[in-house]
Design a protein around this motif. Structure first.
Motif, short mmCIF file in Angstrom:
data_model
loop_
_atom_site.label_atom_id
_atom_site.label_comp_id
_atom_site.label_asym_id
_atom_site.label_seq_id
_atom_site.Cartn_x
_atom_site.Cartn_y
_atom_site.Cartn_z
N THR A 12 -7.82 -4.60 11.63
CA THR A 12 -6.51 -4.30 11.08
C THR A 12 -5.41 -5.14 11.74
O THR A 12 -4.41 -5.44 11.11
N ASP A 51 -0.55 -4.01 4.98
CA ASP A 51 0.49 -3.69 4.00
C ASP A 51 0.58 -4.70 2.86
O ASP A 51 1.45 -4.58 1.99
N SER A 70 -1.42 -6.66 -0.42
CA SER A 70 -2.45 -6.26 -1.39
C SER A 70 -3.79 -6.89 -1.02
O SER A 70 -3.88 -7.83 -0.23
N ASP A 90 -2.78 -1.90 -1.72
CA ASP A 90 -2.68 -2.37 -0.34
C ASP A 90 -4.03 -2.31 0.37
O ASP A 90 -4.81 -1.38 0.16
N ARG A 107 -4.64 -1.45 3.26
CA ARG A 107 -4.81 -0.29 4.13
C ARG A 107 -5.44 0.90 3.40
O ARG A 107 -5.88 1.85 4.03
#
Ligand SMILES: Nc1ncnc2c1ncn2[C@@H]1O[C@H](COP(=O)(O)OP(=O)(O)OP(=O)(O)O)[C@@H](O)[C@H]1O
Ligand SMILES: [Mg+2]
Length: 525
Positions: A351, A358, A360, A407, A409
Motif C-alpha cells: 500500500t 486512492d 483507480s 479505487d 484501496r
C-alpha cells in the motif's frame, strides 16, 4: 432467526446469521452464517475476494450488514463503529495495520483511550505494557517507535492494543502472511495462551498447512457464501481444504525449463547500507544475476533481504559498493532512473510503495506505462487506451473488481497483489525484483504467479526473488543465496541445494559441506 442466535447449548462468543453485504457490483457476503465458540481458534478460509475480510469487518463494526444479525456472548448487537465492537470485547487486526509510525509502542497501545498525553506520564505505562507483552510472549520494546519495527513486531503492537483493552474475541486477518515461520510459531504460542485464558480467535489464512496446526475448526467461503461451516480441522488436509475453497483440484507442480543463463543483468558489488534502526543492514553484499536466471534469496526476515531489494530499486542509499544494471551504474540513483532501466519491483509494502490506494485500478495499472504507446499519444494520454489496457490486464490477471474505475484501496488483499504483479510483469522488465510475491494470495493465484515468474525467466529477464517461503525459493530459483546478518553466507545451485544446510545457514550455523561459504568465486557466477 433470533431464537437461533439465543439458542441454548455451549455459549457462543459470536453468532452471525444470514449476513448480507453488498458493494456496488458485488455481493461480498451472500447470507453467511458463522459461529465462534468460546475458547476456540476458528480459521476462515477462501479464495481472494471470497468475502472473508468483509464478514469480519461486519463483525468488527467497520461495515453495517445489509441484512442479517450478529450476537456476541448471547446478546444481539448492532455496531455502528469499531469503537462499539471494541466496547463489546472484540478486537480486529487488519491486513493493513493502523499504527502511527512516529509514535512509540506505548503511545500506540494507548491511542483512543482516556490517558494522559504527557511524555512524563507515559513513561509509567511503558512498564505496564512491557509486562503485559511479556505475559503473552510478545517480544516488544515499549519505547521503540513504530517505524523502527519489523512488520512482525508491528503486528504484536496491534495484538497488544486489544489485550490492553481486555478484548475477549480477537479477529486476525491474515496475520501470518507477513510473518517469518519462526514469528508465526511465536504468534501461535501467544494465541494458544490467550485461548487457554478463555479468549476466542478468528484466524484468516491462505496457508493451509498452518490452519490444521493452529485452528480447532474451519469455515470455508466461496464467492460470498459458506461452503463448509465449522468443520473440525483435525481431520482436514491441505488438499481437501483447497478443494473446498476453489471447488477443483489445485495441485501445483513447478516445472522449470533448463537453465540457459545469458549476460549479467544485475551486478551488486560489496554493497553496504544502513537499516531503519541506524544499524548496518548490508555488510558487503556481492552477487550477479544473469538474463534468464532466477536468483532466490533465503533467510529469516530482518537479515538484510528487504534492504537488498531497496538498494537495487533505488529506495535506500548505499554507504559503500556499487549496483549496476546491464552495465549502467545505478548506485544511489533515484527509483525513477532505476525504473527507466527496465527494473520492475513487486515490493513488500503493497500500500505504501506498491500502489496508490486512492487512485483507480486503471491509474494504478498504467503507472509505469503512461509514457509509452499506446497509452501516450504525443503529449496526451489516450483515456480510451488506458481503459482498454487496464481492462485487458484485469481479465488476464483475474483481478476481482466490479470495474477498473474503483479505487485500489477497495480491492481485497490478494487482488491488490495481483494488480501490482500485473503492472510490473507487463512492463517487460529486464530485471524483476520480487519481494514476497505470493504473500496473501490464495492457492490458485500462487500457482499463477509462479507460472508468470517462470515465463519471465523464459523470456530472458533476470529475477531477484526474495521470499520467506523456502519451498517457493527452492522451487523457482536457479541459484539460492542465503542471507544472514547482512551478509550472503552461501550460494547454491537450486537443483542440488541441501535444505538442511540452507536452514542451518539461515540461522547462523555453518554448513560443513561448503568449503568456503560465500567466497567471492561462488558469489559471482
Ligand atoms: N469497501 C468496498 N467497496 C467495494 N467493494 C469492496 C469493498 N470491500 C470489499 N469489496 C469487494 O468485496 C469482495 C470481497 O472482498 P474481501 O476483501 O472480503 O475478500 P477476501 O476474502 O478478504 O479476499 P483476500 O483473500 O484477497 O483478502 C471483493 O470482490 C472486493 O473487491
Ligand atoms: Mg481479505
Amino acid at each position: 432467526m433470533a431464537d437461533d442466535i439465543a439458542a441454548p447449548g455451549p455459549p457462543l462468543a459470536v453468532a452471525m446469521r444470514g449476513i448480507v453485504k453488498r458493494f456496488p457490483g458485488v455481493v461480498a457476503n451472500d447470507g453467511v452464517d458463522f459461529d465462534l465458540r468460546v475458547g476456540e481458534v476458528h480459521a476462515l478460509l477462501g479464495e481472494n475476494g471470497a468475502g472473508k475480510s468483509t464478514l469480519m469487518n461486519v463483525l468488527g463494526g467497520l461495515y453495517r450488514p445489509d441484512a442479517g444479525e450478529v450476537a456476541v456472548f448471547g446478546e444481539r448487537v448492532d455496531f455502528h463503529s469499531p469503537r462499539d465492537a471494541i466496547a463489546a470485547g472484540l478486537g480486529m487486526v487488519h491486513q493493513h495495520f493502523a499504527l502511527v509510525p512516529t509514535q512509540t509502542v506505548t503511545e500506540n497501545v494507548l491511542i483512543g483511550l482516556d490517558r494522559p498525553r504527557f511524555r512524563i506520564d507515559l513513561a509509567r505505562f511503558d512498564d505496564e505494557i512491557a509486562d503485559l507483552a511479556r505475559r503473552h510472549g510478545l517480544a516488544l520494546d515499549p519505547r521503540a517507535r513504530i517505524w523502527q519495527l519489523s512488520v512482525g513486531e508491528q503486528q504484536r503492537v496491534e495484538i497488544l492494543k486489544f489485550l490492553y483493552r481486555g478484548a475477549r474475541v480477537l479477529i486476525l486477518d491474515e496475520p501470518t502472511a507477513v510473518l517469518a515461520p519462526q514469528e508465526a510459531d511465536d504468534l501461535f504460542r501467544t494465541l494458544r495462551s490467550m485461548v487457554a485464558d478463555g479468549a476466542s480467535v478468528v484466524f484468516i489464512s491462505h496457508k493451509l498447512a498452518e490452519v490444521s496446526r493452529i485452528a480447532d475448526r474451519v469455515t470455508v467461503m466461496r464467492r460470498g457464501r459458506v461452503t463448509a461451516a465449522g468443520i473440525p480441522s483435525a481431520g482436514t488436509t491441505p488438499e481437501g481444504l483447497a478443494l473446498l475453497m476453489v471447488g477443483r483440484e489445485v495441485l501445483e507442480t513447478i516445472e522449470r525449463t533448463p537453465f540457459r543463463p545469458g549476460p549479467v543483468v544485475l551486478s551488486v558489488r560489496a554493497v553496504e547500507a544502513t537499516g531503519d534502526r541506524g544499524v548496518p543492514a548490508l555488510r558487503g553484499v556481492s552477487l550477479d544475476i544473469r538474463s534468464g536466471e532466477i536468483l532466490g534469496v533465503a533467510g529469516v526476515a530482518g537479515n538484510g533481504q528487504s534492504e537488498l531489494a531497496q538498494i537495487v530499486t533505488g529506495l535506500r542509499p548505499t554507504t559503500a559498493g556499487s549496483v549496476t544494471v546491464n552495465g549502467d551504474d545505478v548506485t544511489n540513483r533515484p527509483p525513477r532512473e532505476v525504473i527507466r532501466r527496465h527494473v520492475a519491483h513487486v515490493p513488500e509494502d503493497r500500500t505504501g510503495v506498491g500502489s496508490a490506494p486512492d487512485l483507480s485500478i486503471a491509474d494504478n495499472l498504467i503507472m509505469k506505462s503512461y509514457h509509452d504507446a499506446p497509452i501516450a499519444r504525443r503529449w496526451a494520454i489516450d483515456t480510451g487506451a488506458v481503459r482498454r489496457f487496464a481492462i485487458g490486464l484485469k481479465e488476464r490477471f483475474d483481478i476481482a473488481a466490479p470495474s477498473v474505475d474503483i479505487d485500489a484501496r477497495l480491492l481485497s488483499g490478494g487482488n491488490l497483489q495481483r494488480l501490482i504483479l500485473a503492472r510490473e510483469i507487463t512492463s517487460d522488465p529486464s530485471l524483476m525484483v520480487a519481494v514476497q510475491p505470493t504473500r496473501g494470495l490464495d492457492v490458485g493465484a500462487i500457482a499463477t504467479v509462479h507460472r508468470l515468474l517462470l515465463a519471465q525467466r523464459e523470456s530472458g529477464s533476470a529475477t531477484l526473488l526474495i521470499s520467506e517461503d523456502l519451498d517457493e525459493v527452492l522451487g523457482l530459483s536457479d541459484r539460492v543465496a542465503v542471507m544472514y546478518e547482512g551478509r550472503i553466507v552461501g550460494i547454491f545451485d537450486a537443483v542440488e541445494a541441501d535444505v538442511a544446510a540452507i536452514g542451518l545457514l539461515m540461522t547462523g550455523g555453518s554448513a560443513p559441506s561448503l568449503a568456503e561459504p560465500g567466497s567471492p568465486a561462488e558469489l559471482v557466477s
